[in-house]
Design an enzyme around this catalytic site. Structure first.
Site, PDB file in Angstrom:
ATOM      1  N   HIS A 191       0.809  -1.219   0.000  1.00 40.26           N
ATOM      2  CA  HIS A 191       0.000   0.000   0.000  1.00 40.26           C
ATOM      3  C   HIS A 191       0.844   1.273   0.000  1.00 40.26           C
ATOM      4  O   HIS A 191       0.307   2.356  -0.189  1.00 40.26           O
ATOM      5  CB  HIS A 191      -0.915   0.021   1.230  1.00 40.26           C
ATOM      6  CG  HIS A 191      -0.194   0.368   2.495  1.00 40.26           C
ATOM      7  ND1 HIS A 191       0.746  -0.461   3.075  1.00 40.26           N
ATOM      8  CD2 HIS A 191      -0.254   1.476   3.275  1.00 40.26           C
ATOM      9  CE1 HIS A 191       1.215   0.110   4.159  1.00 40.26           C
ATOM     10  NE2 HIS A 191       0.632   1.283   4.309  1.00 40.26           N
ATOM     11  N   HIS A 220       1.170   6.768  -0.499  1.00 33.95           N
ATOM     12  CA  HIS A 220       0.499   5.928   0.505  1.00 33.95           C
ATOM     13  C   HIS A 220      -0.965   5.754   0.081  1.00 33.95           C
ATOM     14  O   HIS A 220      -1.772   6.669   0.223  1.00 33.95           O
ATOM     15  CB  HIS A 220       0.579   6.585   1.885  1.00 33.95           C
ATOM     16  CG  HIS A 220       0.159   5.713   3.015  1.00 33.95           C
ATOM     17  ND1 HIS A 220      -1.147   5.374   3.247  1.00 33.95           N
ATOM     18  CD2 HIS A 220       0.882   5.096   3.980  1.00 33.95           C
ATOM     19  CE1 HIS A 220      -1.223   4.607   4.317  1.00 33.95           C
ATOM     20  NE2 HIS A 220       0.006   4.425   4.787  1.00 33.95           N
TER      21      HIS A 220
END
Length: 271
Positions: free
Chosen positions: A177, A192
């Site tokens: 992620h 992110h």
């Protein structure tokens, strides 16, 4: 000191992870060793916690009871062991090169090239298509406070992440992620995807590149199933953070519209 405060007092460890551990990877093993020994000690002493709270000084009252001081001992052991290992073995991975006595030096050329790069502004391009959102409007204190650095966020309309700069992938978390990239000019960026999506442990994410890869602007790095991630209850705010913000005089937003397409200029980093 900023990561010490957020980690020790508030129990928020993302600044430590992205600001220190990803840069100085040798600190990761001491953290594991210190935590393992401390955890074993606390478990063996049957320490009790009477309410749930994120680990940190503010959570100490949840341990008040007959085993409270054993918990304090465990915390101190964790910090001391990890710190001593880092102090003893160091924290930097230094590459050592050998040069013969008669080998010509190009150090002056390298210094000049570095200075030219340092004195130039750098453009950062959008890694996603979607809605542009200021960091301070995000529902996440770590990013909205800009403790990790300045930048901007995007709510993606297309679930693909592309390289925003030309450089090398310096960190690609196993949970997929979050991606760290360092540009040829020295800009250190963090992408992110989503808020708290580390909890998915890589579910719904498909990596299209790997740590160590050299990438050009627009190279596909990651695909993710945004629909299923949202169904799991996670927000898709995707911040793009300049983690070495202090190296620049200003981080300018280069887009004046609410939506953007991947590959469009998004930020300008001023020396």
């Amino acid at each position: 000191m900023s990561t010490f405060f957020t980690g020790i007092v508030a129990g928020v460890t993302e600044p430590i992870l992205y600001g220190i551990v990803t840069k100085y990877k040798r600190t990761f093993l001491p953290i594991i060793i210190g935590g393992a020994i401390s955890g074993g000690l606390i478990g063996a002493l049957q320490v009790k916690q009477y309410a749930f709270a994120f680990a940190g000084v503010l959570a100490f009252p949840t341990f008040f009871g007959t085993t409270f001081w054993w918990y304090v001992l465990g915390v101190l052991v964790s910090i001391m062991i990890s710190a001593l290992i880092v102090i003893f073995f160091g924290f930097e991975d230094k590459e050592k090169t050998k040069k013969t006595p008669n080998e010509p030096s190009n150090e002056g050329v390298k210094i000049k090239e570095y200075q030219e790069k340092k004195d130039a502004s750098e453009d950062v391009y959008s890694p996603l298509s979607g809605e542009v959102v200021k960091l301070e409007d995000m529902n996440d204190g770590v990013f909205s406070s800009k403790d990790m650095g300045d930048g901007i966020a995007i709510i993606p309309s297309e679930y693909k992440v592309y390289a925003p700069i030309q450089g090398r992938i310096t960190n690609f978390l196993s949970s997929k992620h979050a991606i760290g990239i360092t540009s040829d000019n020295g800009a250190e960026l963090l992408i992110h995807v989503g808020i708290d999506t580390v909890k998915l442990k890589g579910k719904y994410f498909t990596a299209k590149a790997k740590e160590g890869d050299y990438v050009e602007v627009g190279d596909l790095l990651l695909e993710f199933d945004g629909v299923k991630i949202k169904e799991e209850g996670f927000e898709l705010f995707t911040p793009l953070i300049v983690t070495n913000t202090s190296n620049y005089s200003a981080i300018q937003i280069s887009v004046d519209k609410k939506t953007i397409t991947n590959g469009e200029r998004l930020l300008t980093l001023l020396p």
